[in-house]
Design a protein around this motif. Structure first.
Motif, PDB file in Angstrom:
ATOM      1  N   ASP A 121      50.582  58.021  35.191  1.00 43.72           N
ATOM      2  CA  ASP A 121      49.821  57.193  34.264  1.00 43.72           C
ATOM      3  C   ASP A 121      50.626  56.881  33.012  1.00 43.72           C
ATOM      4  OD1 ASP A 121      47.668  56.766  35.872  1.00 43.72           O
ATOM      5  OD2 ASP A 121      46.541  58.507  35.176  1.00 43.72           O
ATOM      6  N   ASP A 147      34.312  53.016  36.080  1.00 49.07           N
ATOM      7  CA  ASP A 147      34.778  52.273  37.247  1.00 49.07           C
ATOM      8  C   ASP A 147      34.005  52.702  38.499  1.00 49.07           C
ATOM      9  OD1 ASP A 147      36.407  50.622  38.679  1.00 49.07           O
ATOM     10  OD2 ASP A 147      38.281  51.586  38.096  1.00 49.07           O
ATOM     11  N   GLU A 176      34.618  38.111  46.556  1.00 52.85           N
ATOM     12  CA  GLU A 176      35.578  37.473  47.454  1.00 52.85           C
ATOM     13  C   GLU A 176      35.178  36.038  47.820  1.00 52.85           C
ATOM     14  OE1 GLU A 176      36.201  40.117  50.768  1.00 52.85           O
ATOM     15  OE2 GLU A 176      37.359  41.511  49.542  1.00 52.85           O
TER      16      GLU A 176
HETATM   17  P1  C2E Z   1      39.987  50.284  40.899  1.00 51.29           P
HETATM   18  O1  C2E Z   1      40.376  50.670  39.530  1.00 51.29           O
HETATM   19  O2  C2E Z   1      38.569  50.236  41.212  1.00 51.29           O
HETATM   20  O3  C2E Z   1      40.754  48.987  41.190  1.00 51.29           O
HETATM   21  C1  C2E Z   1      40.216  47.971  41.937  1.00 51.29           C
HETATM   22  C2  C2E Z   1      40.731  47.982  43.309  1.00 51.29           C
HETATM   23  O4  C2E Z   1      40.077  46.996  44.081  1.00 51.29           O
HETATM   24  C3  C2E Z   1      42.189  47.599  43.373  1.00 51.29           C
HETATM   25  O5  C2E Z   1      42.722  48.287  44.458  1.00 51.29           O
HETATM   26  C4  C2E Z   1      42.166  46.122  43.650  1.00 51.29           C
HETATM   27  O6  C2E Z   1      43.352  45.665  44.245  1.00 51.29           O
HETATM   28  C5  C2E Z   1      40.999  46.036  44.593  1.00 51.29           C
HETATM   29  N1  C2E Z   1      40.362  44.733  44.584  1.00 51.29           N
HETATM   30  C6  C2E Z   1      40.240  43.881  43.556  1.00 51.29           C
HETATM   31  N2  C2E Z   1      39.556  42.771  43.943  1.00 51.29           N
HETATM   32  C7  C2E Z   1      39.209  42.951  45.249  1.00 51.29           C
HETATM   33  C8  C2E Z   1      38.473  42.175  46.199  1.00 51.29           C
HETATM   34  O7  C2E Z   1      38.004  41.080  45.947  1.00 51.29           O
HETATM   35  N3  C2E Z   1      38.321  42.715  47.437  1.00 51.29           N
HETATM   36  C9  C2E Z   1      38.841  43.907  47.771  1.00 51.29           C
HETATM   37  N4  C2E Z   1      38.661  44.337  49.020  1.00 51.29           N
HETATM   38  N5  C2E Z   1      39.543  44.682  46.894  1.00 51.29           N
HETATM   39  C10 C2E Z   1      39.702  44.180  45.632  1.00 51.29           C
HETATM   40  P2  C2E Z   1      44.041  49.031  44.362  1.00 51.29           P
HETATM   41  O8  C2E Z   1      45.009  48.299  43.527  1.00 51.29           O
HETATM   42  O9  C2E Z   1      44.385  49.381  45.753  1.00 51.29           O
HETATM   43  O10 C2E Z   1      43.658  50.330  43.542  1.00 51.29           O
HETATM   44  C11 C2E Z   1      42.867  51.284  44.091  1.00 51.29           C
HETATM   45  C12 C2E Z   1      42.478  52.281  43.064  1.00 51.29           C
HETATM   46  O11 C2E Z   1      43.583  53.051  42.649  1.00 51.29           O
HETATM   47  C13 C2E Z   1      41.974  51.686  41.777  1.00 51.29           C
HETATM   48  O12 C2E Z   1      40.660  51.322  41.946  1.00 51.29           O
HETATM   49  C14 C2E Z   1      42.124  52.813  40.809  1.00 51.29           C
HETATM   50  O13 C2E Z   1      41.024  53.715  40.896  1.00 51.29           O
HETATM   51  C15 C2E Z   1      43.353  53.466  41.334  1.00 51.29           C
HETATM   52  N6  C2E Z   1      44.490  53.079  40.482  1.00 51.29           N
HETATM   53  C16 C2E Z   1      45.252  51.951  40.569  1.00 51.29           C
HETATM   54  N7  C2E Z   1      46.210  51.993  39.599  1.00 51.29           N
HETATM   55  C17 C2E Z   1      46.039  53.142  38.915  1.00 51.29           C
HETATM   56  C18 C2E Z   1      46.709  53.749  37.800  1.00 51.29           C
HETATM   57  O14 C2E Z   1      47.648  53.224  37.217  1.00 51.29           O
HETATM   58  N8  C2E Z   1      46.254  54.977  37.382  1.00 51.29           N
HETATM   59  C19 C2E Z   1      45.197  55.606  37.976  1.00 51.29           C
HETATM   60  N9  C2E Z   1      44.830  56.784  37.527  1.00 51.29           N
HETATM   61  N10 C2E Z   1      44.541  55.056  39.006  1.00 51.29           N
HETATM   62  C20 C2E Z   1      44.954  53.838  39.480  1.00 51.29           C
END
Ligand code: C2E
Ligand code: MG
Ligand code: MG
Length: 739
Positions: free
Chosen positions: A551, A639, A699
């Motif tokens: 982070d 979140d 979406e």
């Molecule tokens: P989150 O914070 O809830 O992030 C949203 C996730 O949903 C992201 O997945 C994003 O790419 C995805 N998303 C956004 N719009 C849509 C959509 O229309 N449809 C679908 N199916 N998905 C969508 P991502 O990037 O895979 O991240 C997953 C999780 O990982 C994040 O959920 C967050 O909890 C965690 N994360 C990501 N980056 C960081 C970070 O830098 N630090 C920490 N601690 N956690 C992180």
């Protein structure tokens, strides 16, 4: 020269063949045979102290002399004719004795028939030549006084030199024993070194030890004439009666006992391990005053050696023991596996027993209760596997590891027994349920012992969701875990090198359909170009304790990104994801605040997101941090809202500004009336408690309209844009047209 010229007196009655007398060797190097005979005879007949006898050696040339000198390094006195083959042969011989043979003890008297050949004073001094005489001046009385005075000097010199050599021997011996760190090699070295110091040719030694005064001493090491005595108890018949008497004396008076042909040393390490050691040395040569002194000096080192080894053993024992439970620990189990050869590993299985809900029990009943519980579990495991020679250790605060032969089958009955009602602790009847994992070491042969135990633990915790009490580890599982371990190592490297990237996803105002901010999401690209999903690597970082570092790296990139966007005239807030691990650390807020201060941006340019699950389950630990962020002007969003346990009931207490409703509610909303209902309810509740709402995962146009219809103002989702790297985001913003 002859008897007739009255130079020497012959004592016809002298007996020289007494074997008990010490032999003093005198060499004459002379090419005048007549003179040499006279000299030799005079020397042989000479009066010396009663305990000595003179042995005269002769040489008639330099080469003969060299031969005699090399086979008799203990010659006390040498008479050398200066002029032998050459005018300075005698002096060259002296030089050879002192410099080449390195013999500085021997006394040297030079003789010459030609007075003009006297060596210079400085040569006499540098070659340590004691006297120089004209052959014609050496009367019988003179010879007697030359021999007497030189022999006395030689005795002094050789005593000093042997004491020095003796001390050197003790020093070397002490060095040698100090390099031995286990009792067996130490004891062997002690006996060997004592033999060296005493020059024992016929004799030997033993070392025996005993626990306390009631137990008999047992011989642990033996050499020389005691070879083969190891393992025997020290008793009258085992040792000769005089040695046995001194052995008992040493034990009762706790001291060394010296005698002419044996020495008994007493050592103890009672303060460390309640043991005492007796070393007995027997020598056929008389031990003598000087050797006794050397042995005393050496025994001080031996004593320290015994104490050091006892201390080392104690430390080693501590390193392999769980001190509070007095059981073998993880290090011990690791060592047991390490000490196995391949065949043994192939025939061994590791069984791990994990006490279920240990954390909860510790929280509810406290530490002391859990210690008793663990002991009960340990006893139960030991009893259940008693007939299989189990090797058991506690491997972490709630699990035991057990090594048994692969033939041992874990039956259903065993699992039941292991999970039976166990005990009554502090008036509470306890059911110490355990989950059992069985892993044949043959499935993990290529791994280090530390890794083998970690694999077993990971395999057990990976199966935590299953209700089964018994898990059998498979080769496939090893492969999956190996991949995970390797990914973890890569992630560690990626975090270390700061090679993680940030993607930004726009947050859209649903009224006028313009971007009002972004969410920053971590991205990890492997060397082969493929991306690992954050769902995978964030969890991995959390398990590996790397999440705070991750982070931190991401936050720095976010600050740089805000700066980059600002340079392009884009001044919109960016949300970053924080984990409960971060927020529970009091320094986290200070670090972030410091960084914001350093780059001089307005805190309102940032928003913090924490998942509902993490926020609620660690709420007491993170509340203060959240309050500080809000006070600084950074908005806090909860979140994935709606997925966490008892979220609605906590809504009034939550320290946050924004609720981000999880995408599971919007997906398929058109056809799912339950989700429609829940979504409406959450939105209404949120509004009542003054939270802003963001809806995730939009979406389609329909979903967008639904969000708007139920009163949600801000949304995020692929319908607008996927998360983009900053360069692409700038391009997207340029080309964005309202739908
Ligand atoms: P989150 O914070 O809830 O992030 C949203 C996730 O949903 C992201 O997945 C994003 O790419 C995805 N998303 C956004 N719009 C849509 C959509 O229309 N449809 C679908 N199916 N998905 C969508 P991502 O990037 O895979 O991240 C997953 C999780 O990982 C994040 O959920 C967050 O909890 C965690 N994360 C990501 N980056 C960081 C970070 O830098 N630090 C920490 N601690 N956690 C992180
Ligand atoms: Mg998020
Ligand atoms: Mg989310």
């Amino acid at each position: 020269m002859s008897n007739s010229n009255g130079l020497f007196v012959f004592d016809e009655e002298q007996e020289v063949n007494d074997l008990n007398k010490k032999v003093i060797k005198i060499l004459t190097v002379e090419d005048d045979i007549n003179y040499q005979n006279a000299l030799t005879n005079s020397l042989k007949e000479m009066q010396v102290d009663e305990e000595y006898t003179i042995e005269v050696l002769v040489a008639n040339s330099i080469s003969q002399a060299a031969l005699v000198l090399s086979s008799h390094p203990d010659i006390a006195l040498t008479f050398i004719d200066v002029v032998l083959e050459d005018d300075d042969s005698g002096l060259r011989l002296v030089d050879t004795i002192r410099e080449v043979l390195g013999n500085s003890d021997m006394r040297i008297v030079l003789l010459t028939g030609q007075p003009g050949f006297a060596p210079e004073q400085h040569v006499m001094k540098s070659l340590d030549i004691d006297e120089y005489w004209n052959k014609s001046d050496v009367s019988a009385e003179k010879l007697q006084s030359i021999v007497t005075s030189n022999l006395r000097t030689w005795q002094y010199i050789s005593q000093i030199s042997s004491a020095r050599k003796g001390l050197q021997l003790v020093l070397d011996a002490s060095r040698s024993i100090n390099s031995k760190h286990d009792m067996r090699s130490f004891s062997k070295a002690v006996l060997e070194e004592i033999s060296n110091i005493l020059h024992i040719t016929n004799g030997g030694g033993i070392i025996c030890s005993s626990g306390d005064s009631n137990t008999k001493a047992i011989i642990s090491t033996a050499n020389g004439c005691f070879d083969g005595f190891e393992g025997q108890l020290v008793e009258q018949g085992v040792l000769s009666s005089d040695i046995y008497t001194d052995f008992e004396l040493a034990i009762t008076e706790k001291r060394h006992v010296f005698s002419k042909h044996h020495t008994v040393f007493y050592f103890e390490t009672k303060s460390l391990d309640n043991k005492s050691y007796v070393t007995i040395v027997k020598s056929d040569n008389s031990i003598g005053e000087q050797n006794e002194y050397l042995l005393k000096v050496f025994s001080e080192n031996v004593n320290t050696g015994f104490s050091n080894i006892a201390l080392l053993n104690k430390l080693t024992e501590l390193a392999y023991t769980d001190v509070s439970l007095n059981l073998h620990n993880r290090n011990w189990l690791t060592r047991e596996i390490r000490n196995m050869n391949l065949h043994e590993q192939y025939r061994t299985k590791l069984i791990v027993f994990e006490v279920e809900q240990f954390e909860e029990k510790a929280f509810t009943f406290g530490h002391d209760f859990c210690q008793i519980l663990l002991i009960e579990v340990y006893k139960n495991i030991k009893l259940t596997f008693a007939s299989f020679s189990p090797r058991i250790a506690i491997i972490n605060n709630s699990s035991f590891g057990l090594l048994v032969n692969t033939d041992v089958e874990i039956s259903k009955e065993m699992i039941t027994v292991l999970n039976r009602p166990m005990c009554q602790i502090q008036m509470v009847r306890q059911y110490a349920d355990v989950r059992v994992l069985e892993m044949g070491l043959r499935s993990v042969l290529s791994f280090s012992p530390e890794k083998i135990i970690s694999i077993a633990e990971s395999s057990l915790s990976d199966n935590r969701s299953t209700s089964s009490k018994y898990i059998k580890h498979s080769q496939e599982k090893t492969e999956a875990l190996t991949k995970r371990f390797s990914l973890m190592a890569k992630l560690r490297a990626a975090i270390g090198s700061g090679s993680l990237e940030v993607a930004l996803q726009p947050k859209m105002d649903l009224v006028d359909l313009t971007p009002i901010g972004f969410e920053a999401l971590a991205r990890w690209q492997l060397k082969d170009g493929s991306f690992i999903s954050p769902e995978v690597f964030i969890e991995l970082a959390e398990t590996a304790g790397l999440i705070s570092e991750l982070d931190c790296v991401i936050f720095d990139k976010i600050l740089a990104t805000i700066q980059e966007l600002k340079n392009k005239g884009i001044n919109l807030p960016v949300a970053f994801n924080a984990s409960a691990f971060d927020l529970a650390n009091p320094q986290y807020f200070d670090r972030i605040a410091q960084k914001i201060h350093e780059v001089n941006i307005d805190p309102s340019m940032l928003e913090l997101e924490i998942t509902e699950t993490q926020a609620i389950s660690n709420y007491d630990l993170i509340r203060e941090s959240l309050e500080k962020f809000m006070a600084l002007g950074i908005k806090v969003g909860i979140d994935d809202f709606g997925t966490g346990y008892s979220s609605i009931s906590h809504i009034t207490e939550i320290t946050a500004n924004i609720l981000k409703i999880d995408r599971c509610f919007i997906c398929n909303i058109e056809h799912n009336t339950d989700n429609q209902y829940i979504l409406e309810m959450i939105v209404n509740l949120a509004k009542r408690f003054n939270f802003s709402i963001i809806i995730e995962g939009i979406e389609t146009l329909e979903q967008c309209n639904w969000a708007k219809k139920i009163g949600c103002n801000v949304a995020q989702g692929y319908y607008f844009s996927k998360p983009l790297f900053v360069k692409d985001l700038i391009e997207w913003l340029k080309q964005y047209e309202k739908p």
